[in-house]
Design a protein around this motif. Structure first.
Motif, short mmCIF file in Angstrom:
data_model
loop_
_atom_site.label_atom_id
_atom_site.label_comp_id
_atom_site.label_asym_id
_atom_site.label_seq_id
_atom_site.Cartn_x
_atom_site.Cartn_y
_atom_site.Cartn_z
N ASN A 1 0.60 -1.11 0.01
CA ASN A 1 -0.08 -0.22 0.02
C ASN A 1 0.62 1.35 0.32
OD1 ASN A 1 -1.36 2.41 1.74
ND2 ASN A 1 -3.49 0.97 0.76
N LEU A 2 0.77 2.39 -0.33
CA LEU A 2 1.73 3.50 -1.17
C LEU A 2 1.71 4.38 0.61
CD1 LEU A 2 2.96 5.45 -3.05
CD2 LEU A 2 0.95 6.83 -3.46
N LYS A 3 0.26 4.18 1.79
CA LYS A 3 0.33 5.13 2.24
C LYS A 3 1.49 4.22 3.53
CE LYS A 3 -2.78 6.35 5.94
NZ LYS A 3 -4.02 6.68 6.85
N ASP A 4 1.24 2.62 3.09
CA ASP A 4 2.12 2.19 4.04
C ASP A 4 3.87 2.26 4.07
OD1 ASP A 4 -0.10 1.23 5.57
OD2 ASP A 4 -0.28 -0.77 4.68
N LEU A 5 3.76 2.49 2.64
CA LEU A 5 5.28 2.70 1.86
C LEU A 5 5.45 3.62 2.60
CD1 LEU A 5 7.51 0.61 -0.12
CD2 LEU A 5 6.61 2.05 -1.21
N LEU A 6 5.57 4.88 2.75
CA LEU A 6 5.30 5.91 2.18
C LEU A 6 5.60 6.54 4.38
CD1 LEU A 6 5.93 9.09 1.55
CD2 LEU A 6 3.67 9.53 1.91
N LEU A 7 4.45 5.63 5.09
CA LEU A 7 5.26 6.33 6.41
C LEU A 7 6.44 4.72 6.81
CD1 LEU A 7 1.20 5.73 7.72
CD2 LEU A 7 2.40 7.43 7.25
N MET A 8 6.80 4.36 5.86
CA MET A 8 7.85 3.29 6.26
C MET A 8 8.89 3.78 6.10
SD MET A 8 9.30 0.91 7.72
CE MET A 8 7.60 -0.41 7.87
N GLU A 9 9.21 4.90 4.76
CA GLU A 9 9.96 5.06 3.67
C GLU A 9 10.66 6.73 5.56
OE1 GLU A 9 11.03 8.26 0.48
OE2 GLU A 9 9.70 6.89 -0.20
N ILE A 10 9.48 7.30 5.72
CA ILE A 10 9.70 8.68 6.98
C ILE A 10 10.21 7.81 7.90
CG2 ILE A 10 8.76 10.03 7.69
CD1 ILE A 10 5.95 9.77 6.01
N PHE A 11 10.20 7.09 8.11
CA PHE A 11 9.95 6.16 9.85
C PHE A 11 11.57 5.91 9.38
CE2 PHE A 11 11.32 2.87 12.72
CZ PHE A 11 11.09 2.89 13.63
N ILE A 12 12.23 4.83 8.77
CA ILE A 12 13.30 4.78 8.78
C ILE A 12 14.02 5.86 8.12
CG2 ILE A 12 15.33 3.38 6.66
CD1 ILE A 12 12.64 1.40 5.96
N LYS A 13 13.83 7.01 7.30
CA LYS A 13 14.48 8.55 7.26
C LYS A 13 14.95 9.11 8.36
CE LYS A 13 14.49 9.13 2.53
NZ LYS A 13 14.05 10.76 1.00
N ALA A 14 13.64 8.64 9.09
CA ALA A 14 13.70 9.65 10.69
C ALA A 14 14.46 9.05 11.75
CB ALA A 14 12.22 10.31 11.06
N SER A 15 14.09 7.83 11.65
CA SER A 15 14.88 7.09 12.52
C SER A 15 16.64 7.06 12.26
CB SER A 15 15.22 5.72 12.38
OG SER A 15 13.79 6.00 12.95
N GLN A 16 17.52 7.38 11.03
CA GLN A 16 18.63 7.22 10.82
C GLN A 16 18.81 9.16 11.36
OE1 GLN A 16 20.34 5.39 7.35
NE2 GLN A 16 18.11 5.93 6.13
N PHE A 17 18.21 9.98 11.02
CA PHE A 17 18.42 11.01 10.84
C PHE A 17 19.09 11.44 12.59
CE2 PHE A 17 16.30 15.33 12.19
CZ PHE A 17 17.20 16.06 12.13
#
Length: 475
Positions: free
Chosen positions: A20-36
């Motif tokens: 799901n595009l929404k789930d994919l976007l949320l996961m991408e944001i989470f991974i980026k934010a975690s690394q940041f």
């Protein structure tokens, strides 16, 4: 704050079940934010440790050591000896509160009292200078150390510019506005020879002139002053304005209205000719297909080293109606479209190379800042805050990328803190150097007003940078 330059990575498409595009976007944001957050936390703690250690060595009292700011309350805190260690709730940085120092805490009550031997203001100027430079020193050393370890662990891999025998592919209108054409060879930018093609984007951002080779002739051209502004308009996901030329390879998904779903085309087929006209590159195939809008064409495809003819129906825009497959650089190397240079380093060799990469990173950033302060370039529109910084991290965990970006941010953090702005380390250093040269120490009241002025300036810059981020979200 960062100048948001546009980076490009090519990823090999694979057949997979799309979430799901929404789930994919949320996961991408989470991974980026975690690394940041992880990278930022590491840099802040080590930067403040750079102040903390010399303060302790010079027997200066450190009252607080905080990751993030703790206005009104802390998420965690614990007092060990004379120092309270904690984590604040405002993720805008961190600090060490050194007794007798005019800093962001603005502790005026302490300054009204007579200086104590353990206070910062009681220490000799040279000790105060070392304490204030400690954070910047750690940032630069950390950046250099990470680059050394990256060179030793991963080495370097890049596309050799000279291996692009048939020149570049100009994607979109920006390259054409620069006067570039498909097949041109980029020779140099600002008279610096381009050997690493992966640096073309950043070199054009920082440069003012360039040379190309076209049909055996060397042509000099200027980079327009508003080039960065135009580059930013394209958006991050538009990719680079120039790239290496690639074959037309069929991807793994057809458009729902494509008339060629049952044509016989298969994933990773390579289109080598259109109606008998050879098409070794995608840009050539695209040009040929445009001649047959709303018509049928006979194409020759290469599959498993065998040639096969297929008839295709094109739409009103001359399109096949299929995703174009983007092969990795390593695949293009094997296919002979380009040559990858892979350099490995022993630990002894990695040390000077790490210094070189750190130096180049610093110079690149300084050049970008010069563009930012010139309104004509439009580069100020690319200044970004926390969203921009977080967005440069990849959407999936990769240790090499994480440490490269952490090294980059460490160099940037060190340089920004060295700027002679009150409220930054560089401001304190500037006033201390003035004292050492003139023998006159600025008054506490002057330092207090300077701190307030610098703090207001920093808040304004933060609002501007993060405001740019918000505007980009809506755009």
């Amino acid at each position: 704050m960062v100048l948001k330059t546009i980076f490009y990575n090519s990823f090999e498409n694979r057949t997979f079940v799309r979430p799901n595009l929404k789930d994919l976007l949320l996961m991408e944001i989470f991974i980026k934010a975690s690394q940041f957050i992880l990278s930022l936390s590491l840099l802040i703690v080590l930067h403040e440790l750079g102040h903390f250690i010399p303060a302790k060595l010079f027997k200066t009292k450190v009252e607080k050591f905080y990751l993030f700011f703790d206005y009104k309350f802390s998420l965690l805190k614990k007092k060990v000896g004379e120092t309270v260690y904690g984590i604040g709730w405002i993720p805008l940085g961190g600090y060490v509160k050194i007794a007798g120092m005019i800093d962001e805490s603005m502790d005026k009550e302490q300054l009204k009292q007579e200086p104590k031997p353990w206070e910062f203001r009681s220490k000799p100027a040279w000790q105060r200078l070392i304490i204030m430079l400690g954070g910047v020193f750690v940032n630069f050393v950390l950046g250099i150390f990470i680059y050394i370890m990256l060179m030793y662990s991963y080495g370097e891999k890049y596309v050799i510019n000279g291996s692009l025998k048939n020149g570049i592919w100009v994607e979109g209108n920006l390259g054409k506005k620069l006067g570039l054409q498909n097949g041109d060879k980029i020779v140099s930018v600002d008279d610096r020879k381009i050997s690493n093609f992966n640096r073309v984007n950043i070199e054009f951002i920082n440069g003012s002139t360039f040379k190309i080779e076209r049909n055996g002739q060397i042509i000099d051209k200027e980079i327009p002053e508003d080039f960065i502004n135009e580059l930013l308009k394209r958006g991050k996901r538009s990719g680079p304005f120039v790239s290496w030329r690639v074959p037309f390879m069929i991807g793994d998904e057809f458009d729902k209205n494509s008339a060629n779903k049952s044509s016989g085309l298969k994933y990773k087929d390579i289109v080598v000719s259109v109606n008998g006209q050879e098409t070794p590159y995608y840009d050539i195939a695209q040009k040929e297909l445009l001649k047959f809008k709303n018509d049928t064409v006979s194409v020759t495809i290469k599959r498993d080293n065998q040639l096969k003819k297929i008839t295709l129906k094109l739409d009103s825009l001359g399109r096949v109606g299929v995703i174009r497959f983007q092969p990795k650089e390593s695949s293009l190397d094997k296919m002979g479209y380009l040559k990858l240079e892979t350099k490995t380093y022993s630990f002894a060799q990695a040390i000077p190379r790490g210094f070189e990469v750190a130096y180049t990173t610093l110079i690149d950033y300084i050049k970008q800042l010069k563009k930012v302060v010139n309104p004509e370039t439009g580069a100020y529109k690319g200044v970004g805050g926390f969203i921009s910084i977080g967005d440069i991290f990849p959407p999936e965990w990769n240790a090499e990328d994480f440490w490269r970006l952490t090294a980059l941010l460490s160099i940037i953090l060190g340089f920004m803190n060295l700027l002679p702005i009150p409220a930054l380390d560089g401001g304190h250093v500037m006033f201390t150097l003035w004292e050492m040269v003139t023998g006159r120490k600025p008054s506490d009241k002057f330092l207090e007003y300077a701190q307030i002025t610098g703090f207001i300036l920093l808040i304004a810059l933060l609002l501007f940078a993060n405001g740019n981020d918000v505007l980009r979200l809506f755009q």
